[in-house]
Each structure stands twice: as structure tokens, then as C-alpha cells.
Design an enzyme around this catalytic site. Structure first.
Site, mmCIF file in Angstrom:
data_model
loop_
_atom_site.group_PDB
_atom_site.id
_atom_site.type_symbol
_atom_site.label_atom_id
_atom_site.label_comp_id
_atom_site.label_asym_id
_atom_site.label_seq_id
_atom_site.Cartn_x
_atom_site.Cartn_y
_atom_site.Cartn_z
ATOM 1 N N VAL A 197 -45.549 67.566 10.802
ATOM 2 C CA VAL A 197 -45.037 67.289 12.157
ATOM 3 C C VAL A 197 -44.079 68.429 12.500
ATOM 4 O O VAL A 197 -43.273 68.836 11.664
ATOM 5 C CB VAL A 197 -44.313 65.921 12.194
ATOM 6 C CG1 VAL A 197 -43.616 65.691 13.524
ATOM 7 C CG2 VAL A 197 -45.303 64.794 11.913
ATOM 8 N N ARG A 203 -38.900 62.484 12.615
ATOM 9 C CA ARG A 203 -38.157 61.211 12.596
ATOM 10 C C ARG A 203 -38.313 60.440 13.898
ATOM 11 O O ARG A 203 -37.413 59.781 14.366
ATOM 12 C CB ARG A 203 -36.679 61.431 12.267
ATOM 13 C CG ARG A 203 -36.402 62.126 10.949
ATOM 14 C CD ARG A 203 -37.078 61.456 9.757
ATOM 15 N NE ARG A 203 -36.494 60.205 9.342
ATOM 16 C CZ ARG A 203 -35.531 60.087 8.439
ATOM 17 N NH1 ARG A 203 -35.064 61.151 7.851
ATOM 18 N NH2 ARG A 203 -35.062 58.904 8.112
ATOM 19 N N LYS A 204 -39.489 60.563 14.507
ATOM 20 C CA LYS A 204 -39.795 59.774 15.702
ATOM 21 C C LYS A 204 -41.024 58.898 15.455
ATOM 22 O O LYS A 204 -41.649 58.407 16.391
ATOM 23 C CB LYS A 204 -40.087 60.699 16.891
ATOM 24 C CG LYS A 204 -38.930 61.587 17.307
ATOM 25 C CD LYS A 204 -39.344 62.458 18.488
ATOM 26 C CE LYS A 204 -38.414 63.622 18.707
ATOM 27 N NZ LYS A 204 -37.038 63.251 18.956
ATOM 28 N N ILE A 206 -43.964 59.884 14.237
ATOM 29 C CA ILE A 206 -45.264 60.537 14.495
ATOM 30 C C ILE A 206 -46.140 60.531 13.231
ATOM 31 O O ILE A 206 -47.330 60.206 13.291
ATOM 32 C CB ILE A 206 -45.053 61.971 15.037
ATOM 33 C CG1 ILE A 206 -44.435 61.884 16.437
ATOM 34 C CG2 ILE A 206 -46.373 62.749 15.061
ATOM 35 C CD1 ILE A 206 -44.139 63.202 17.101
ATOM 36 N N ALA A 207 -45.545 60.850 12.072
ATOM 37 C CA ALA A 207 -46.341 60.845 10.833
ATOM 38 C C ALA A 207 -46.878 59.438 10.564
ATOM 39 O O ALA A 207 -48.020 59.272 10.132
ATOM 40 C CB ALA A 207 -45.496 61.333 9.666
ATOM 41 N N LYS A 208 -46.054 58.419 10.845
ATOM 42 C CA LYS A 208 -46.512 57.036 10.630
ATOM 43 C C LYS A 208 -47.754 56.769 11.476
ATOM 44 O O LYS A 208 -48.721 56.182 11.014
ATOM 45 C CB LYS A 208 -45.402 56.053 11.031
ATOM 46 C CG LYS A 208 -44.453 55.714 9.905
ATOM 47 C CD LYS A 208 -43.741 54.403 10.154
ATOM 48 C CE LYS A 208 -42.399 54.646 10.774
ATOM 49 N NZ LYS A 208 -41.538 53.479 10.872
ATOM 50 N N ASN A 234 -40.542 66.252 -2.635
ATOM 51 C CA ASN A 234 -40.529 65.998 -1.189
ATOM 52 C C ASN A 234 -40.197 64.512 -0.951
ATOM 53 O O ASN A 234 -41.071 63.727 -0.572
ATOM 54 C CB ASN A 234 -41.900 66.373 -0.612
ATOM 55 C CG ASN A 234 -41.904 66.435 0.900
ATOM 56 O OD1 ASN A 234 -40.964 65.960 1.555
ATOM 57 N ND2 ASN A 234 -42.946 67.003 1.472
ATOM 58 N N GLY A 236 -38.643 62.856 1.301
ATOM 59 C CA GLY A 236 -38.855 62.323 2.660
ATOM 60 C C GLY A 236 -40.295 61.875 2.830
ATOM 61 O O GLY A 236 -40.574 60.773 3.319
ATOM 62 N N TYR A 241 -44.767 57.577 2.755
ATOM 63 C CA TYR A 241 -45.988 56.929 2.267
ATOM 64 C C TYR A 241 -45.702 55.574 1.607
ATOM 65 O O TYR A 241 -46.467 54.627 1.800
ATOM 66 C CB TYR A 241 -46.729 57.869 1.291
ATOM 67 C CG TYR A 241 -47.116 59.169 1.961
ATOM 68 C CD1 TYR A 241 -47.891 59.159 3.123
ATOM 69 C CD2 TYR A 241 -46.690 60.398 1.481
ATOM 70 C CE1 TYR A 241 -48.230 60.336 3.764
ATOM 71 C CE2 TYR A 241 -47.029 61.584 2.118
ATOM 72 C CZ TYR A 241 -47.791 61.542 3.267
ATOM 73 O OH TYR A 241 -48.122 62.704 3.911
HETATM 74 C C1 LIG Z 1 -50.286 64.384 1.904
HETATM 75 C C2 LIG Z 1 -49.373 65.459 2.416
HETATM 76 O O1 LIG Z 1 -49.793 66.245 3.215
HETATM 77 S S1 LIG Z 1 -47.748 65.532 1.885
HETATM 78 C C3 LIG Z 1 -46.974 66.794 2.851
HETATM 79 C C4 LIG Z 1 -46.038 66.240 3.867
HETATM 80 N N1 LIG Z 1 -45.707 67.300 4.805
HETATM 81 C C5 LIG Z 1 -44.592 68.078 4.733
HETATM 82 O O2 LIG Z 1 -43.780 67.965 3.827
HETATM 83 C C6 LIG Z 1 -44.443 69.136 5.814
HETATM 84 C C7 LIG Z 1 -43.020 69.187 6.351
HETATM 85 N N2 LIG Z 1 -42.539 67.838 6.760
HETATM 86 C C8 LIG Z 1 -43.033 67.223 7.845
HETATM 87 O O3 LIG Z 1 -43.917 67.717 8.540
HETATM 88 C C9 LIG Z 1 -42.438 65.856 8.188
HETATM 89 O O4 LIG Z 1 -41.098 65.827 7.766
HETATM 90 C C10 LIG Z 1 -43.205 64.657 7.550
HETATM 91 C C11 LIG Z 1 -44.698 64.776 7.811
HETATM 92 C C12 LIG Z 1 -42.975 64.593 6.038
HETATM 93 C C13 LIG Z 1 -42.653 63.367 8.179
HETATM 94 O O5 LIG Z 1 -42.973 63.366 9.566
HETATM 95 P P1 LIG Z 1 -42.130 62.474 10.623
HETATM 96 O O6 LIG Z 1 -42.927 62.368 11.867
HETATM 97 O O7 LIG Z 1 -40.773 62.994 10.716
HETATM 98 O O8 LIG Z 1 -42.109 61.067 9.870
HETATM 99 P P2 LIG Z 1 -41.808 59.651 10.578
HETATM 100 O O9 LIG Z 1 -40.867 59.845 11.702
HETATM 101 O O10 LIG Z 1 -43.092 58.967 10.852
HETATM 102 O O11 LIG Z 1 -41.042 58.934 9.393
HETATM 103 C C14 LIG Z 1 -41.395 57.662 8.914
HETATM 104 C C15 LIG Z 1 -40.475 57.292 7.772
HETATM 105 O O12 LIG Z 1 -40.640 58.196 6.675
HETATM 106 C C16 LIG Z 1 -39.380 58.458 6.045
HETATM 107 N N3 LIG Z 1 -39.005 59.852 6.253
HETATM 108 C C17 LIG Z 1 -39.683 60.796 6.956
HETATM 109 N N4 LIG Z 1 -39.054 61.992 6.862
HETATM 110 C C18 LIG Z 1 -37.974 61.799 6.090
HETATM 111 C C19 LIG Z 1 -36.920 62.646 5.625
HETATM 112 N N5 LIG Z 1 -36.887 63.962 5.938
HETATM 113 N N6 LIG Z 1 -35.967 62.105 4.840
HETATM 114 C C20 LIG Z 1 -35.993 60.807 4.495
HETATM 115 N N7 LIG Z 1 -36.942 59.936 4.918
HETATM 116 C C21 LIG Z 1 -37.928 60.429 5.692
HETATM 117 C C22 LIG Z 1 -38.384 57.545 6.724
HETATM 118 O O13 LIG Z 1 -38.404 56.315 6.017
HETATM 119 C C23 LIG Z 1 -38.991 57.391 8.109
HETATM 120 O O14 LIG Z 1 -38.594 56.222 8.771
HETATM 121 P P3 LIG Z 1 -37.204 56.227 9.616
HETATM 122 O O15 LIG Z 1 -37.192 57.478 10.452
HETATM 123 O O16 LIG Z 1 -37.304 54.973 10.403
HETATM 124 O O17 LIG Z 1 -36.120 56.242 8.577
#
Ligand SMILES: CC(=O)SCCNC(=O)CCNC(=O)[C@H](O)C(C)(C)COP(=O)(O)OP(=O)(O)OC[C@H]1O[C@@H](n2cnc3c(N)ncnc32)[C@H](O)[C@@H]1OP(=O)(O)O
Length: 277
Positions: A197, A203-204, A206-208, A234, A236, A241
Site C-alpha cells: 500500500v 493504516r486506512k 486498504i490492505a485488509k 515485518n 506490522g 494477517y
Molecule cells: C504476503 C506479502 O506480500 S507480505 C509484504 C507486506 N508488504 C510490505 O511490507 C510492503 C510495505 N508495507 C505496506 O505496504 C503496508 O504497510 C502493509 C501492506 C503491510 C499494510 O497496509 P495497510 O493498508 O496500512 O494495512 P491496514 O490499514 O489494512 O492495516 C490493518 C491492520 O494491520 C495492522 N498493521 C498494518 N500496518 C501496521 C504497522 N505498520 N504496524 C503495526 N500494525 C500494522 C494493524 O493491526 C492494522 O489495523 P489498525 O490500523 O486498525 O491498527
């Protein structure tokens, strides 16, 4: 002279700091030459490149697009999303790269997506995008539903919206342990990869949304489970997941299960979620 292989692109940095790129498309090699005068580069550290006036990091191009929009929805990626998908992937997974390597990475990713997706017979792969600024029902699609380019829907839409997040889901099972003495590909388990994302949209939820849509896609393919690998450093993403119902699978002692091909030092957790069909 320094050679940097980047998947389908080879980047050769000359002693005079000039840059030669070769895009490898099977038997064809397309050369690009950027003279040293185009940018002041230190061959040791491209990440500390001073930027040429008028040029910016490829990720900064994204900054020109709107930041806020009331609604994000998830759909299958189409060809017109390709650049933004590459841009989201590279800015999320390689945020430290600066021009020109960040630009080369994006081109490399683009080519890999469009020409490098050979899927074994009977398997499926889809790239999902989270988009702001356009609803799918407003889409004016040009082309036929059968047209596919890699994991992309080959139809074009003139009112495309802006890609904020990406996810790939497939049934290829390349990174799942094989079955039986014939080491057959595992069926019925979908696999998620390349979840990213854009930083400004994190943290909006979107990944969910992307993961939920991937699960629906997996169910529609008849899968009973969905799996993924996540870098152990990682937290977060692991939290994301686990929060979505995935569980970490303990790899049996001595088992040599496949892992994503990234840096050799990276350790991964395998996570699986059972899907109720
Ligand atoms: C299978 C794979 O591809 S694994 C690789 C994952 N990708 C990456 O690491 C690339 C860089 N990171 C990103 O792009 C993003 O930070 C992602 C994809 C990990 C998360 O995307 P987001 O859209 O921010 O996640 P989303 O808002 O849906 O978060 C859902 C929940 O996940 C958890 N979460 C997500 N990011 C974080 C973080 N940085 N720290 C702690 N908890 C987190 C939280 O519980 C969050 O719920 P909350 O915001 O109500 O507390």
C-alpha cells in the site's frame, strides 16, 4: 564499471558515471544510454544521488496525484494500471532507491508483469488493485473479457482511478511444499504475494480490503485455504494477517519447504487461513 542485474534489466554504470540499461526480452535486448551529463552520480551510492533539476524520484511522480478521496474499492488490475502497480510495488518494497535506479526498477517490474507471467496450465493468477477516484460501475471498458496480459485484465478503461494498493493471488503454489513422491503442485490452496500500500495511504484498512477480496477470489476458484509468506522482521504485516484470521504454520524439523526468492538472509513465516466455502 559496475554491473547491476535487476531481474529483466541489466544496468551498467560506466567509469565516467554514464548509465547503460539493457532490457532483456528473451532473445531481444533493448539498450538505453544515459550520458553522465544527464545526472551527477556517485557509482558507489546511487541512493545518495544529487537530483538533476527538473528530474525527481519516480515515487515523487505519485505525489502529483490526489491524496484524498472518499472511497477505496478493490478490483482486478487492468493494463492501464500497470505503471501505478509497478510504482506502488517499488516504492513500498524498495523505498531506499533513488533516480535513476528507482526508475529502472519500475520499468523492470512493468516488463516482468506484462511479459513474465507464464502460468502453468490449469493455474490462475490475478493482480488486485485498491483504487480511489473511480467506481468500477462507472468504468467504460474497451476490449473483450477474454483478453489477458499477465495477471492483468487486458481491457482498457478511460476513467481508471488511482492505484493506492496492490496484491497478487494465484493457484500456482510455487512456494508451497509439493505433494507425494512425484512432487506434484498443491491444489486447492491459493497463494497471496506482493501486498503493498502506498505509504501515504497506510493504516486506512486498504490492505485488509485487498486480503478480503483475495479470499473471495480464492473461494470463487474453489480453494479451501489461502497461504502467504511474510518476512519475520515485518511485524506490522504479520499483525495484519493474524488479524485477518491467518495462522503461522510451524515448518517440520528438517523440512526443506520452498520460500520466496528474495535476499538470501531474509527469513519468512508461512501463514495459512482456512476458507469456509
Ligand atoms: C504476503 C506479502 O506480500 S507480505 C509484504 C507486506 N508488504 C510490505 O511490507 C510492503 C510495505 N508495507 C505496506 O505496504 C503496508 O504497510 C502493509 C501492506 C503491510 C499494510 O497496509 P495497510 O493498508 O496500512 O494495512 P491496514 O490499514 O489494512 O492495516 C490493518 C491492520 O494491520 C495492522 N498493521 C498494518 N500496518 C501496521 C504497522 N505498520 N504496524 C503495526 N500494525 C500494522 C494493524 O493491526 C492494522 O489495523 P489498525 O490500523 O486498525 O491498527
Amino acid at each position: 564499471m559496475r554491473t547491476v542485474p535487476l531481474g529483466r534489466t541489466t544496468c551498467i554504470i560506466g567509469t565516467n558515471n554514464s548509465l547503460n540499461l539493457f532490457l532483456n526480452l528473451g532473445a531481444i535486448k533493448i539498450p538505453f544510454h544515459f550520458p553522465a551529463s544527464d545526472f551527477k552520480a556517485s557509482p558507489k551510492s546511487f541512493s545518495s544521488l544529487p537530483r538533476r533539476s527538473g528530474l525527481c524520484r519516480a515515487s515523487q511522480v505519485a505525489e502529483l496525484f490526489p491524496t484524498t478521496s472518499p472511497e477505496v474499492f478493490v478490483r482486478e488490475a487492468r493494463v492501464e494500471d500497470c505503471w501505478e502497480v509497478a510504482e506502488t510495488h517499488c516504492s513500498s518494497f524498495f523505498p531506499e532507491y533513488a533516480f535513476p535506479l528507482d526508475f529502472v526498477l519500475r520499468i523492470d517490474r512493468l516488463i516482468a508483469m506484462l511479459f513474465g507471467f507464464s502460468i502453468p496450465n490449469g493455474c490462475k493468477r490475478t493482480c488486485l488493485v485498491a483504487v480511489v477516484g473511480s467506481r468500477d460501475k462507472e468504468a467504460c471498458l474497451i476490449g473483450t473479457e477474454e483478453l489477458k496480459l499477465g495477471g492483468f485484465d487486458g481491457r482498457l478503461n478511460l476513467n481508471k482511478g488511482y492505484v493506492t494498493g496492490i496484491l497478487t493471488v494465484d493457484t500456482v503454489a510455487d512456494f508451497l511444499p509439493r505433494k507425494g513422491p512425484l512432487r506434484q503442485r498443491r491444489k486447492g490452496i491459493a497463494y497471496i504475494s506482493n501486498v503493498a500500500v502506498r505509504e501515504r495511504y497506510r493504516r486506512k484498512g486498504i490492505a485488509k480490503k485487498l486480503v478480503t477480496k483475495a479470499e473471495a477470489q480464492a473461494r470463487s476458484w474453489g480453494c479451501r485455504a489461502i497461504a502467504l509468506h511474510c518476512d519475520t522482521s515485518n511485524p506490522g504485516a504479520i499483525k495484519l494477517y493474524i488479524g485477518q484470521g491467518f495462522r503461522i504454520i510451524k515448518v517440520p524439523e528438517g523440512a526443506n519447504w520452498p520460500q520466496p526468492k528474495t535476499s538470501p538472509n531474509m527469513q519468512f513465516n508461512l501463514l495459512i487461513k482456512l476458507l469456509d466455502i
